[in-house]
Design a protein around this motif. Structure first.
Motif, short mmCIF file in Angstrom:
data_model
loop_
_atom_site.label_atom_id
_atom_site.label_comp_id
_atom_site.label_asym_id
_atom_site.label_seq_id
_atom_site.Cartn_x
_atom_site.Cartn_y
_atom_site.Cartn_z
N PRO A 96 -5.99 -8.04 16.74
CA PRO A 96 -4.74 -8.27 17.46
C PRO A 96 -4.81 -7.64 18.85
CG PRO A 96 -4.38 -6.88 15.51
CD PRO A 96 -5.82 -7.23 15.55
N ARG A 97 -4.14 -8.24 19.79
CA ARG A 97 -4.20 -7.76 21.17
C ARG A 97 -3.44 -6.45 21.37
NH1 ARG A 97 -5.99 -11.05 25.34
NH2 ARG A 97 -6.74 -13.04 24.62
N ASP A 98 -2.58 -6.08 20.45
CA ASP A 98 -1.84 -4.84 20.61
C ASP A 98 -2.64 -3.63 20.12
OD1 ASP A 98 -1.74 -5.53 17.95
OD2 ASP A 98 0.38 -5.07 17.69
N GLU A 99 -3.81 -3.87 19.55
CA GLU A 99 -4.67 -2.78 19.08
C GLU A 99 -5.36 -2.12 20.28
OE1 GLU A 99 -8.70 -2.91 16.61
OE2 GLU A 99 -7.00 -3.73 15.50
N PRO A 100 -5.34 -0.77 20.36
CA PRO A 100 -5.98 -0.11 21.51
C PRO A 100 -7.50 -0.29 21.48
CG PRO A 100 -5.24 1.53 19.92
CD PRO A 100 -4.76 0.19 19.42
#
Length: 81
Positions: free
Chosen positions: A69-73
């Motif tokens: 997911p793109r929200d994962e750092p």
């Protein structure tokens, strides 16, 4: 109307333009105007290069590839030592 002068056109291109103009029953000058009109009548692209590349290859996407997911750092890669 504005005047536009184009210098240093090679002879092969000029000859081809002359033939195209004759085939369309136009002067070379009118043929150039028609070519410019056609080339510039296409809508201006507002999306970036990355988006255009993605759209071009979208039909080739592999649904079996799991993307994080793109929200994962971001994290460091696990490299063998």
């Amino acid at each position: 109307m504005a005047t536009l002068t184009i210098r240093n056109i090679d002879e092969a291109l000029k000859a081809r333009l002359r033939l195209e103009a004759a085939q369309h029953g136009r002067s070379m000058e009118e043929e150039v105007r028609a070519i410019l009109r056609q080339a510039l009548s296409k809508p201006y692209r507002t999306e970036g290069l990355g988006s255009r590349i993605r759209m071009h290859f979208a039909h080739l996407s592999d649904p079996g590839v799991a993307l994080p997911p793109r929200d994962e750092p971001p994290r460091a890669a696990d490299l063998p030592e």
